[in-house]
Design a protein around this motif. Structure first.
Motif, PDB file in Angstrom:
ATOM      1  N   ILE A 195       0.907  -1.101  -0.108  1.00 51.30           N
ATOM      2  CA  ILE A 195       0.037  -0.047   0.036  1.00 51.30           C
ATOM      3  C   ILE A 195       0.907   1.258   0.043  1.00 51.30           C
ATOM      4  CG2 ILE A 195      -1.619   1.114   1.425  1.00 51.30           C
ATOM      5  CD1 ILE A 195      -2.653  -1.457   2.204  1.00 51.30           C
ATOM      6  N   ASP A 196       0.805   2.047  -0.920  1.00 55.47           N
ATOM      7  CA  ASP A 196       1.417   3.108  -1.206  1.00 55.47           C
ATOM      8  C   ASP A 196       1.004   4.369  -1.225  1.00 55.47           C
ATOM      9  OD1 ASP A 196       4.101   4.401  -1.618  1.00 55.47           O
ATOM     10  OD2 ASP A 196       3.898   4.302  -3.862  1.00 55.47           O
ATOM     11  N   ASN A 197       1.209   5.315  -0.009  1.00 56.62           N
ATOM     12  CA  ASN A 197       0.657   6.429   0.096  1.00 56.62           C
ATOM     13  C   ASN A 197      -0.695   6.706  -0.364  1.00 56.62           C
ATOM     14  OD1 ASN A 197       1.247   9.304   0.926  1.00 56.62           O
ATOM     15  ND2 ASN A 197       1.926   9.737  -1.482  1.00 56.62           N
ATOM     16  N   ILE A 198      -1.540   5.834   0.294  1.00 55.39           N
ATOM     17  CA  ILE A 198      -2.877   6.212  -0.331  1.00 55.39           C
ATOM     18  C   ILE A 198      -3.612   7.241   0.876  1.00 55.39           C
ATOM     19  CG2 ILE A 198      -3.331   3.742  -1.158  1.00 55.39           C
ATOM     20  CD1 ILE A 198      -4.843   3.256   1.539  1.00 55.39           C
ATOM     21  N   SER A 199      -4.798   7.925   0.261  1.00 56.97           N
ATOM     22  CA  SER A 199      -5.714   8.869   0.834  1.00 56.97           C
ATOM     23  C   SER A 199      -6.833   8.550   0.584  1.00 56.97           C
ATOM     24  CB  SER A 199      -5.154  10.162   0.442  1.00 56.97           C
ATOM     25  OG  SER A 199      -3.744  10.263   0.855  1.00 56.97           O
ATOM     26  N   LYS A 200      -7.937   8.795   1.223  1.00 58.79           N
ATOM     27  CA  LYS A 200      -9.229   8.819   1.153  1.00 58.79           C
ATOM     28  C   LYS A 200      -9.992  10.155   1.504  1.00 58.79           C
ATOM     29  CE  LYS A 200     -13.292   7.378  -0.232  1.00 58.79           C
ATOM     30  NZ  LYS A 200     -13.599   7.392  -1.742  1.00 58.79           N
ATOM     31  N   ASP A 247      -0.335  -8.593  -5.071  1.00 59.65           N
ATOM     32  CA  ASP A 247       0.452  -9.849  -5.888  1.00 59.65           C
ATOM     33  C   ASP A 247       0.785  -9.013  -7.243  1.00 59.65           C
ATOM     34  OD1 ASP A 247       1.485 -12.122  -6.071  1.00 59.65           O
ATOM     35  OD2 ASP A 247      -0.348 -13.217  -6.855  1.00 59.65           O
ATOM     36  N   GLY A 248       1.477  -7.830  -6.886  1.00 61.64           N
ATOM     37  CA  GLY A 248       2.068  -7.287  -8.336  1.00 61.64           C
ATOM     38  C   GLY A 248       1.193  -6.571  -9.023  1.00 61.64           C
ATOM     39  N   GLN A 249      -0.059  -6.466  -8.866  1.00 55.22           N
ATOM     40  CA  GLN A 249      -1.004  -5.728  -9.746  1.00 55.22           C
ATOM     41  C   GLN A 249      -1.681  -4.722  -9.213  1.00 55.22           C
ATOM     42  OE1 GLN A 249      -4.454  -8.247 -10.523  1.00 55.22           O
ATOM     43  NE2 GLN A 249      -4.833  -7.354 -12.467  1.00 55.22           N
ATOM     44  N   ASP A 250      -1.898  -3.809  -9.816  1.00 57.50           N
ATOM     45  CA  ASP A 250      -2.317  -2.347  -9.041  1.00 57.50           C
ATOM     46  C   ASP A 250      -4.093  -2.848  -9.303  1.00 57.50           C
ATOM     47  OD1 ASP A 250      -3.523  -0.059  -8.280  1.00 57.50           O
ATOM     48  OD2 ASP A 250      -2.197   1.175  -9.704  1.00 57.50           O
ATOM     49  N   VAL A 251      -4.540  -2.433  -8.173  1.00 56.31           N
ATOM     50  CA  VAL A 251      -6.122  -2.845  -7.983  1.00 56.31           C
ATOM     51  C   VAL A 251      -7.021  -1.832  -8.042  1.00 56.31           C
ATOM     52  CG1 VAL A 251      -5.739  -5.018  -6.226  1.00 56.31           C
ATOM     53  CG2 VAL A 251      -6.236  -2.917  -5.360  1.00 56.31           C
ATOM     54  N   ALA A 252      -6.440  -0.666  -7.958  1.00 52.64           N
ATOM     55  CA  ALA A 252      -7.328   0.471  -8.201  1.00 52.64           C
ATOM     56  C   ALA A 252      -8.010   0.455  -9.489  1.00 52.64           C
ATOM     57  CB  ALA A 252      -6.676   1.923  -7.772  1.00 52.64           C
ATOM     58  N   GLY A 253      -9.290   0.720  -9.546  1.00 52.25           N
ATOM     59  CA  GLY A 253      -9.999   0.662 -10.693  1.00 52.25           C
ATOM     60  C   GLY A 253     -10.164  -0.510 -11.541  1.00 52.25           C
ATOM     61  N   LEU A 254     -10.073  -1.733 -10.712  1.00 52.68           N
ATOM     62  CA  LEU A 254     -10.349  -2.977 -11.301  1.00 52.68           C
ATOM     63  C   LEU A 254     -11.961  -3.185 -11.542  1.00 52.68           C
ATOM     64  CD1 LEU A 254      -8.387  -5.736  -9.174  1.00 52.68           C
ATOM     65  CD2 LEU A 254      -7.938  -4.912 -11.685  1.00 52.68           C
ATOM     66  N   LYS A 255     -12.199  -3.664 -12.676  1.00 53.23           N
ATOM     67  CA  LYS A 255     -13.396  -3.799 -13.227  1.00 53.23           C
ATOM     68  C   LYS A 255     -13.887  -5.320 -13.546  1.00 53.23           C
ATOM     69  CE  LYS A 255     -15.117   0.627 -14.148  1.00 53.23           C
ATOM     70  NZ  LYS A 255     -13.752   1.671 -14.001  1.00 53.23           N
ATOM     71  N   THR A 259      -8.598   8.004  -3.079  1.00 55.81           N
ATOM     72  CA  THR A 259      -8.556   9.388  -3.545  1.00 55.81           C
ATOM     73  C   THR A 259      -7.370   9.459  -4.430  1.00 55.81           C
ATOM     74  OG1 THR A 259     -10.111  10.228  -1.888  1.00 55.81           O
ATOM     75  CG2 THR A 259      -8.771  11.887  -3.222  1.00 55.81           C
ATOM     76  N   SER A 260      -6.035   8.994  -3.667  1.00 52.98           N
ATOM     77  CA  SER A 260      -4.867   9.190  -4.405  1.00 52.98           C
ATOM     78  C   SER A 260      -3.913   7.788  -3.872  1.00 52.98           C
ATOM     79  CB  SER A 260      -4.033  10.423  -4.264  1.00 52.98           C
ATOM     80  OG  SER A 260      -3.862  10.501  -2.885  1.00 52.98           O
ATOM     81  N   GLY A 261      -2.848   7.470  -4.470  1.00 54.27           N
ATOM     82  CA  GLY A 261      -1.878   6.454  -4.000  1.00 54.27           C
ATOM     83  C   GLY A 261      -2.196   5.311  -4.958  1.00 54.27           C
ATOM     84  N   SER A 262      -1.686   4.132  -4.452  1.00 53.71           N
ATOM     85  CA  SER A 262      -2.049   2.798  -5.127  1.00 53.71           C
ATOM     86  C   SER A 262      -2.134   1.728  -4.102  1.00 53.71           C
ATOM     87  CB  SER A 262      -0.964   2.686  -6.077  1.00 53.71           C
ATOM     88  OG  SER A 262       0.358   2.438  -5.601  1.00 53.71           O
ATOM     89  N   ILE A 263      -2.661   0.671  -4.471  1.00 56.94           N
ATOM     90  CA  ILE A 263      -2.716  -0.540  -3.683  1.00 56.94           C
ATOM     91  C   ILE A 263      -2.388  -1.734  -4.787  1.00 56.94           C
ATOM     92  CG2 ILE A 263      -4.003  -1.873  -2.365  1.00 56.94           C
ATOM     93  CD1 ILE A 263      -5.872   0.215  -1.531  1.00 56.94           C
TER      94      ILE A 263
END
Lengths: 314, 309, 582
Positions: free
Chosen positions: C324-329, C390-398, C383-387
């Protein structure tokens, strides 16, 4: 510090206070769903059986009036019997036109019950669909449904019905039911929306979402089944109030036309001979009141049975 | 509170216009000739049709027609009766009578309803509670007009305690019987609502805490149980005003009272739809305004509403 | 007969001091449809002036009922069916309603459990305090108002004078509890009954309030009857202890003595399960080869630490499963008027979780810890940052991708009463994720349900039951079984054991540890309870106001906390400073 009297280290006998395994499932009780639970509490109440039997009888009378009387409500009328008292074969006496009051009461059931049933069905359908869509999807859909609902809610049902009925030509039970439901749906929609909103915010919906269950499936399988109870209660009660509403419109002469036999029409026509012959009013009025009462009682019992607060106390 | 009031007033505006438009729409844009429908089976006098077309601006688009109508409404022109009298004139004469009747009914249903409901709720399961429940169920299931006939027959004709018809001045005393009839259904609902609410609040944690403070039972019941139980009753009174209006049409009709309800009753029975529609439009406006008042009263009773953002 | 272990009055020589409160053989029952159900059975309690006595027990043990019976506050269906409640020699059970009313408030004060529901929402605070003062005849008119302010200030509301006109909903939970304490003590009663007065509050607030209550009652010489489910809390705050179980007293006496030498098996269980008293991580029995035999066994602390350290080293080069890298909500909160305000619920949070380990996210209410859980679960968008999972960015998965992610990361929520659909049977609940993901045939799904029920130690027959028939712990086990149905890699446990009784809590924690070893699960464990953290976590992130203030291994956090806030949290763990001879 020495112990004071009565405060020494005390240990209860083990036989007296056996320790049970932690949190073991009690398998002695039968498994029961919430609906089975509700049924269980209902069937223990005499009021439930009284109202159910009444409703059953009313349904039979509405479906097969011929089973209950061999006298025709309008063909056997003889002016010679005008305002006549009870006699053999005519237990409730006669109307001013010399028609049999008992037969008219029996045959009047169908129109009144049809209006009540149809209006309740329409209102529940509209209320449940609009209320759950508004509460579940929110956003502009909610805004539109709620505002439109507010506008219809601002017109009291019967006042709105008076306006519509006085400009609509020749009413039928179907059209009366339609007119009543146009103004009555916001009540159920509001209740449904509130219930759906709280179910939507519940943890089990969040859990299902996180488990990968689709949004629409959650609405159908989790949200609606958990929100429907208060609507069932209100719908049961409103069946009675719609019957009253129909009779009120008929009383005002803008409900069902006099050619359609209904309790409302008979009561309305009884006005003229009320002082001399009150039974003309009393019997159809009693039939109407008993019907309404049966649905009110059933509604009360359903409320007690489905209310989670009441269930927690059991 | 000021913010809350402002917000409620703002919310009321679309409802006001929506509801009046709805009534206007129902009457004037339904299939068929609206004027013929307005007059039902009696053809209007010659010349009247043209007069009415001009009066209702029927040659213009629906929305414009409505705007003209509502503009007149704000200037005090509430429409015209069948016989051509301005509705506002009839209102001026009839409204005080209906207001007296409604006040009597309201006082009766609120005071008696809350009192009976309170006692029933405090003695849940006892005989008083059981009989209050039975009586309220019976009152709800008997239509107002049946009760009106029965009361008139029993107390007016047979016992002779009250006059069966109310004279045109409608003094307070003559209005007691009609007011009782008018209040009956709402009384029953208030009994049920208060009873449920009182029984609920009796089990509330804050009531136990109040008892633990050392307050007397009487104080716990009045200050904590009753006060909190009034909140849903007040909300009910607002919604119930609609049934009170319908009830007024019926009771004033039965007891021959020359109020607003009686006027509407006569107009309905005689098929004078113009009168009916004009009066009902005014009633709906009163209903919307009264509900605004009730909302404010609700906020005054429950600080959580008042301070809600 | 019962045995008395350390009677300091052999020969029955009574000291001449009269007890303030003496409950003798008290029996209380509840009238239900099935007849009178006993709730308190033959309870004896003796309390002297100036003492503090704690009744400890799990929910349903009868501790609250006992307390309420003293001043006749039992709910409608409850009734005293036997025994005496002697207060200064007077039997309170025999008093008329008017006489007991004079005792309430004046002689015996009461502080209830839940500050949210115990103040009347429609009256302002000043009114509610003042009416207590007036009812007890302490002061009238202007003087009553002055006394109200004084009472509230003593209870810790320094700005009381300005807040009299405010309503309960404008006060925080801690502030409301102070108001309730003020009301309870307003008449300087001889006895104060405090029923779980701080259970609904954050630990640091809890500590402040209990300290304050302690000071006040010491100053006034008030005796306190303290009801709690927390053994650590009881031991720390009371000199006398009464342990209740199923309506009976199983053990009572001086706190030190009972905790040092618990005799009854139930007390022994309680003592060993209390997380506030435990000091090490639970290791599953199957994990014993690493060198630990669980908290209930006798494995030495050093062994554990060495083993854990060795394990961590061996895992060190492995890439994080979740990073989890620098996430904000940021939420927009509508304020008065047309303004809206931004609320940063989560503010630049960064941490990683290695496969097969447990990371605990600790914080008080409003710290943003549950929001992090929702973000990780993709129930809310960041709102910002990334999660990365297993090596995959999960933000905005659909669509399909999101479903795939959901299969691997499953949640267990806090409220075991809310997280199961009350209309779904246990079998359907557990099978739901299988059905949603179209896994297997009906028969295979049933097999899987059977396997899962077995894993959470529930019988196969329980599949027909509904949540309302199950206890909190059983429901939570169902929720765990449901989460495991799709064989996920990660469980996000959001306050998963917080609502459970301590013994049940221990059981569920053990189950989670066992499952972790058996299935190689990775846990994100979200909790407000630092004590529990020590039992289950490898790493700890402490959150405050949306930020992580301290992140380290569990041992480091407990043994060598760097931040003042972490130290404060640790100090607030009840019973943390209590010496136990086990």
């Amino acid at each position: 510090m020495p112990n004071k009297s009565g405060q020494a280290h005390f240990v209860a006998e083990l036989e007296d206070t056996p320790v049970a395994p932690i949190d073991r499932l009690d398998e002695s009780q039968k498994a029961r769903s919430t609906w089975a639970d509700a049924w269980d509490s209902m069937r223990r109440r005499p009021m439930f059986w009284i109202s159910s039997v009444l409703i059953l009888i009313i349904a039979l009378v509405a479906l097969f009036p011929g089973l209950f009387t061999s006298v025709s409500p309008n063909l056997d009328c003889q002016l010679a019997n005008s305002n006549g008292g009870p006699e053999a074969g005519h237990p409730f006496g006669f109307t001013r036109q010399g028609c049999d009051v008992y037969a008219r009461t029996i045959f009047g059931t169908r129109a009144s019950v049809t209006v009540g049933l149809l209006a309740t069905g329409l209102v529940t359908l509209m209320g449940v669909i609009l209320g759950s869509l508004a509460g579940y999807y929110g956003g502009w859909l909610d805004a539109i449904v709620s505002r439109v609902g507010d506008i219809f809610f601002a017109i009291p049902t019967i006042l709105g019905a008076i306006v519509l009925m006085s400009v609509l030509p020749a009413a039928t039970p179907t059209s009366v039911a339609f007119v009543l439901s146009i103004f009555a749906w916001p009540q159920i929609a509001r209740i449904m929306r509130g219930a759906v909103l709280s179910a939507t915010n519940s943890d089990y919906v969040m859990a299902s979402t996180a488990l990968g269950v689709s949004k629409f499936r959650i609405l159908l399988r989790h949200v609606i089944p958990n929100s429907i109870a208060p609507v069932i209660v209100i719908a049961t009660v409103s069946l009675g109030t719609f019957i009253v509403a129909e009779s009120t419109l008929s009383f005002l002469g803008i409900g069902l036309p006099t050619s359609v036999m209904s309790w409302g029409n008979d009561i309305s026509q009884a006005q003229t001979s009320l002082v001399t012959n009150p039974q003309v009013l009393l019997y159809p009025a009693a039939a109407l009141s008993i019907t309404v009462l049966a649905f009110l009682m059933l509604g009360d019992i359903l409320r007690d049975a489905l209310d989670p607060k009441a269930r927690a106390l059991r | 509170m000021l913010w809350y009031t402002g917000r409620r007033v703002l919310q009321m505006i679309p409802v006001f216009f929506g509801a009046t438009f709805l009534i206007y729409f129902m009457v004037f844009s339904l299939p068929g000739d609206p004027i013929a429908a307005l007059y039902g089976d009696r053809p209007p006098a010659p010349g009247v049709i043209e007069q009415i077309r001009a009066q209702y601006n029927l040659d213009k688009p629906l929305l414009q027609q409505y705007l003209i109508y509502i503009g007149n409404f704000f200037q005090g022109d509430l429409g015209t009766t069948y016989s051509g009298r301005p509705v506002s004139d009839v209102m001026a004469g009839a409204f005080p009578i209906t207001f007296r009747l409604a006040m009597l009914a309201l006082v009766f249903e609120a005071f008696a309803g809350i009192l009976v409901g309170l006692v029933a709720g405090l003695r849940k399961g006892k005989w008083f509670d059981a009989s209050a429940l039975v009586v309220s169920l019976l009152l709800i299931s008997v239509p107002t007009f049946v009760l009106g006939f029965l009361f008139r027959l029993i107390f007016g004709v047979q016992l002779g305690w009250f006059r069966t018809t109310v004279s045109s001045e409608a003094p307070w005393g003559e209005l007691i019987l009609p007011a009782l009839v008018l209040a009956s259904v709402s009384f029953a609902y208030i009994v049920r609502l208060t009873r449920a609410s009182v029984a609920d609040n009796l089990n509330a944690d804050f009531v136990r805490t109040a008892t633990a403070k050392g307050l007397s039972r009487r104080r716990v019941v009045t200050v904590h149980v009753l006060r909190n139980s009034l909140v849903p009753v007040v909300t009910f009174l607002g919604v119930d005003l609609g049934s009170l209006m319908v009830g007024a049409i019926i009771t004033e009709g039965i007891f021959n009272i020359n109020g607003v309800g009686g006027t509407v009753y006569k107009a309905i029975v005689l098929g004078e739809s113009t009168t009916v529609v004009s009066f009902i439009a005014v009633m709906v406006v009163i209903f919307v305004l009264a509900n605004l008042l009730v909302d404010l009263l609700y906020a005054a009773l429950d600080p959580r509403i008042r301070y809600a953002k | 007969m019962s045995q008395t272990l350390t009677d300091t009055n052999p020969g029955g020589v009574e000291s001449d001091e009269q007890p303030l409160l003496q409950i003798r053989n008290l029996e209380v029952g509840f009238q239900t449809q099935r007849g009178l159900v006993p709730a308190v059975r033959g309870v004896d309690i003796t309390l002297y002036s100036g003492q503090t006595l704690a009744i400890v027990g799990e929910s349903g043990s009868g501790k609250t009922t006992t307390a309420q019976a003293i001043i006749d506050l039992l709910p409608g269906a409850g009734k005293i069916t036997g025994g005496q409640v002697l207060f200064e020699g007077r039997d309170l059970t025999k008093l008329s309603p008017k006489d007991i009313q004079a005792v309430r408030g004046n002689l015996i004060g009461y502080v209830p459990q839940d500050p949210m529901s115990n103040l009347n929402p429609v009256w302002n605070i000043g009114f509610q305090v003042e009416e207590a003062i007036k009812a007890n005849g302490l002061a009238q008119g202007k003087e009553a108002r002055a006394r109200t302010i004084q009472v509230l200030q003593e209870a810790g509301l320094s700005d009381a004078a300005d807040r009299l006109k405010q309503y309960p909903h404008q006060f925080s939970g801690g502030m409301r509890q102070r108001v309730l304490i003020g009301i309870g003590l307003s008449a300087r009663p001889k006895l104060l009954i405090a029923d779980e007065p701080t259970s609904a509050l954050d630990v640091t607030v809890q500590r402040q309030i209990l300290d304050h209550l302690g000071t006040l009652t010491r100053d006034y010489g008030t005796s306190v009857l303290f009801i709690t489910h927390d053994l650590g809390l009881a031991a720390e705050r009371a000199e006398q202890l009464v342990v209740m179980y199923k309506g009976k007293i199983v053990e009572s006496g001086p706190s030190q003595e009972i905790l040092a030498n618990p005799q009854h098996p139930y007390t022994q269980r309680l003592v060993s399960a209390a997380p506030s008293l435990a000091s090490r991580r639970i290791q599953s029995a199957k994990h014993a080869s690493v060198g630990d035999s669980g908290i209930y066994g006798g494995g030495s602390l050093d062994d554990t630490l060495v083993a854990r350290a060795a394990e961590r080293e061996s895992l060190a080069p492995v890439k994080d499963l979740i990073s989890i890298d620098n996430i904000s909500k940021v939420y927009r909160i509508r304020k008065k008027g047309l303004r809206s305000e931004e609320l940063k619920a989560v503010d630049g949070v960064t941490f990683g979780i290695q496969k097969g380990t447990t990371t605990a996210l600790v914080g008080e209410s409003g710290s943003g810890k549950s929001t992090v859980a929702k973000l990780v679960l993709q129930l809310e968008s960041i709102t910002s940052g990334s999660i990365e999972f297993d090596g995959q960015d999960v933000a905005g998965l659909k669509g399909k991708e999101l479903l795939k992610f959901r299969r691997r990361v499953q949640p267990v929520f806090q409220d075991p009463y809310g997280s199961l659909d009350p209309q779904y049977s246990v079998g359907n609940t557990i099978a739901e994720p299988l059905l949603a993901h179209g896994v297997g045939t009906a028969k295979e799904r049933q097999e899987r349900v059977k396997e899962l029920l077995d894993q959470v130690s529930l019988p196969w027959s329980s599949r027909f039951r509904y949540p309302s028939e199950l206890s909190g712990g059983q429901r939570q086990r169902i929720a765990i079984a449901r989460a495991l149905a799709l064989k996920p890699d990660v469980l996000v446990l959001d306050e998963a054991v917080s609502a459970l009784d301590v013994l049940v809590q221990g059981q569920v924690l053990n189950l989670l540890t066992e499952l972790q070893t058996e299935l190689g699960l990775t846990y994100l464990f979200i909790t407000h309870d630092l004590a529990v953290v020590r039992l289950v976590a490898d790493n700890v992130c402490v959150m405050q106001k949306g930020r992580i203030v301290e992140a380290a291994s569990t041992d480091d956090v407990f043994d060598n906390p760097q931040q003042a806030y972490t130290q404060e949290l640790l100090a607030a763990i009840p019973g943390g400073n209590f010496q136990f001879g086990r």
